[in-house]
Design an enzyme around this catalytic site. Structure first.
Site, mmCIF file in Angstrom:
data_model
loop_
_atom_site.group_PDB
_atom_site.id
_atom_site.type_symbol
_atom_site.label_atom_id
_atom_site.label_comp_id
_atom_site.label_asym_id
_atom_site.label_seq_id
_atom_site.Cartn_x
_atom_site.Cartn_y
_atom_site.Cartn_z
ATOM 1 N N THR A 77 -2.341 4.484 0.997
ATOM 2 C CA THR A 77 -3.743 4.603 1.384
ATOM 3 C C THR A 77 -4.497 5.709 0.640
ATOM 4 O OG1 THR A 77 -3.323 3.679 3.568
ATOM 5 C CG2 THR A 77 -5.283 5.047 3.334
ATOM 6 N N HIS A 499 4.666 -0.840 2.419
ATOM 7 C CA HIS A 499 4.090 -0.985 1.083
ATOM 8 C C HIS A 499 4.395 0.279 0.285
ATOM 9 C CE1 HIS A 499 0.914 1.740 2.524
ATOM 10 N NE2 HIS A 499 0.923 0.999 3.628
#
Length: 558
Positions: A77, A499
């Site tokens: 992120t 991820h």
């Protein structure tokens, strides 16, 4: 006759000049939307259920880059938001992860941690603070502010602090994020930007909309039997929420929040609810009104980062009915936002882009059941094996200072105390780790500083490497492999997704452009996330961000 010709020529030239000025007129507002953990295929997987006025409108009337990728690892992120708005990679903007190990402090530090700032807007006094001080490059937001002599405005909003703070750069007027620790679901900011919230933000908080939303029950938007794009609602690939026995509809948040109150975490449920996206949309609209965005000829920038898809993905996985419903409801939020922009800023006065900070791998247990490539990289075992190897080759020592995710930080003081060469130890450790199951590539800090990798995973690793913050060794795992930091969890019991890799399931994200000066069309040419900021710079005729290295998306200008 000559006077008539002169008159006609003057009119023609005037029309051409007027047409050119209209074509090159800068939009009054740029809106950047980042949907946290949105995969490219989410645009199409649920397309039949999307409304005509949300994602479909952007795809139908805007420009769709179908092959947009991140060009570095880790795909997380903080790094994603920083790269979108700086037009460069962690190698230059310095945000190498959501956190990293600080050798001098011998501790992990957060990407927006700032002990010199304090959180404002909470009911309870906060001792923590956050700011963009760790980011080393300017953003397109900074460049817009510089170009307008700081008359343009930059406002960033998100449920996550990093999703709000990093897009705005160092000079943003304000960044607001949703606080779950000290307030009843308030949007807060930092003394880095201001000493107190503006009236419009304080008034919004006073409505305490979170309490309204958390008294509702989440059921599917459409009959649950029509959610055929997803796995059955009842399955073993999802982590149950808030004490529920199984992750199944409906979700009675009024009951769930009672269980979270004891942990002082009831408002964290907003990040697991479609209401989290709705309240962020509500707040973004109030920001447009309260800050008069798009009201003059100095182009403003509004950054919106939707965090709920990421939290739901981590908890339940992309195969879940919950994830599908989140996107169907987010589609409605996007439609509401577009409608508001049309009616207030004007259809020809704003330009919008939509992308994601990273995508995600399908849930490992789900892949395993379907005999697709997957597995678990067990960091604890790698660490123990590497320590044993170095102990035998040299002598017993505290060789590893810190080992997490893709970074291995060697104990440089201990290595120096033995009179050993750091680059030699790096090389030996890399060769050993490269032969372990699950590890695809290991590059040393020494090689990353002295060699230029131009292709594939090695290039992605180098683009994510910043010597003063990165480890001595950077790892990449085999395709489909997820990491397990400390436990011995079995592949069959993995729940939710993750991820961070350089593989397409993590790098391939949507890239939609829409609005003023944006043509209709699509492209399948491979492009990179670092192209967004320079494209905005060229649209507005402002200087590129200080470390910007991306190539503008030329299709926008053709």
């Amino acid at each position: 006759m000559r006077s008539v010709l002169f008159l006609l020529l003057s009119i023609f030239i005037g029309q051409q000049a007027t047409g050119q000025s209209v074509a090159e007129k800068s939009p009054r507002l740029i809106v950047g939307i980042v949907v946290d953990q949105m995969r490219f295929d989410h645009l199409y997987k649920y397309q039949e259920k999307y409304s005509e006025n949300g994602f479909k409108r952007l795809m139908r009337n805007g420009y769709n880059f179908k092959n947009m990728h991140y060009n570095y690892v880790p795909t997380v992120t903080a790094a994603g938001h920083a790269s979108i708005y700086t037009g460069t990679t962690p190698a230059f903007h310095g945000i190498i992860g959501n956190s990293w190990f600080d050798r001098n402090k011998n501790a992990v530090v957060g990407n927006v941690d700032d002990s010199n700032s304090k959180t404002i807007g909470t009911k309870t006094t906060s001792t923590s603070g956050a700011s963009p001080k760790n980011m080393l490059s300017t953003t397109i937001a900074d460049q817009m502010r510089l170009a307008s002599n700081f008359k343009s405005k930059t406002i960033s909003v998100s449920l996550k602090d990093r999703g709000a703070i990093l897009p705005g750069g160092r000079s943003a007027n304000a960044a607001y994020w949703f606080d779950t620790a000290f307030s009843p679901g308030y949007f807060v900011s930092s003394t880095y930007y201001m000493n107190s919230l503006p009236k419009w933000a304080a008034d919004f908080n006073a409505l305490e909309k979170s309490n309204t939303y958390l008294n509702e029950t989440w059921t599917t938007l459409y009959p649950i039997e029509t959610y055929t794009e997803s796995a059955p609602d009842k399955n073993r690939y999802e982590r149950a929420i808030g004490g529920k026995r199984q992750a199944t509809f409906p979700y009675d948040f009024k009951t769930l929040r009672e269980k979270y109150k004891a942990l002082n975490a009831e408002y964290q449920l907003m990040l697991l609810s479609p209401a989290g996206n709705t309240i962020l949309t509500d707040f973004a609209i109030e920001a447009i009104k309260g800050e008069d965005l798009g009201k003059d000829n100095h182009t403003d920038l509004l950054n919106i980062s939707y965090s709920v898809p990421d939290v739901v993905g981590h908890t339940l996985g992309p195969q879940s009915v919950e994830a599908e419903d989140i996107y169907l409801r987010l589609d409605q939020n996007i439609a509401d936002l577009l409608s508001y922009l049309d009616n207030t800023v004007g259809k020809q006065n704003y330009t919008l882009f939509l992308t994601s900070d990273h995508a995600a791998v399908p849930t490992a247990s789900y892949l395993n059941d379907r005999k697709l490539p997957t597995g678990i990289a067990r960091t604890k075992q790698y660490k123990e094996a590497l320590t044993e190897y170095l102990d035998k080759k040299y002598r017993k020592n505290s060789w590893i200072q810190y080992f997490e995710y893709e970074h291995v930080y060697l104990n440089r003081q201990a290595i120096a105390a033995q009179g050993l060469d750091l680059s030699t130890i790096q090389k030996d450790a890399a060769e050993f780790l490269s032969n372990l199951d699950g590890i695809h590539t290991v590059l040393t800090a020494n090689n990353l500083k002295h060699y230029d990798y131009s292709n594939g995973i090695k290039r992605a690793i180098q683009n994510g490497f910043y010597a003063k913050r990165s480890g001595d060794l950077l790892l990449s795992f085999d395709p489909g492999i997820i990491q397990d930091m400390n436990s011995e969890i079995a592949i069959t019991t993995v729940k939710g997704t993750t991820h961070g890799s350089g593989y397409s399931y993590d790098t391939h994200v949507p890239m939609l452009w829409y609005g003023a000066r944006i043509p209709q069309g699509s492209s399948v040419k491979k492009v990179e996330i670092t192209s967004i900021a320079p494209t905005i710079a060229m649209l507005l005729n402002v200087q590129l961000p200080s470390a910007g290295e991306g190539i503008p998306l030329i299709e926008i200008f053709e």
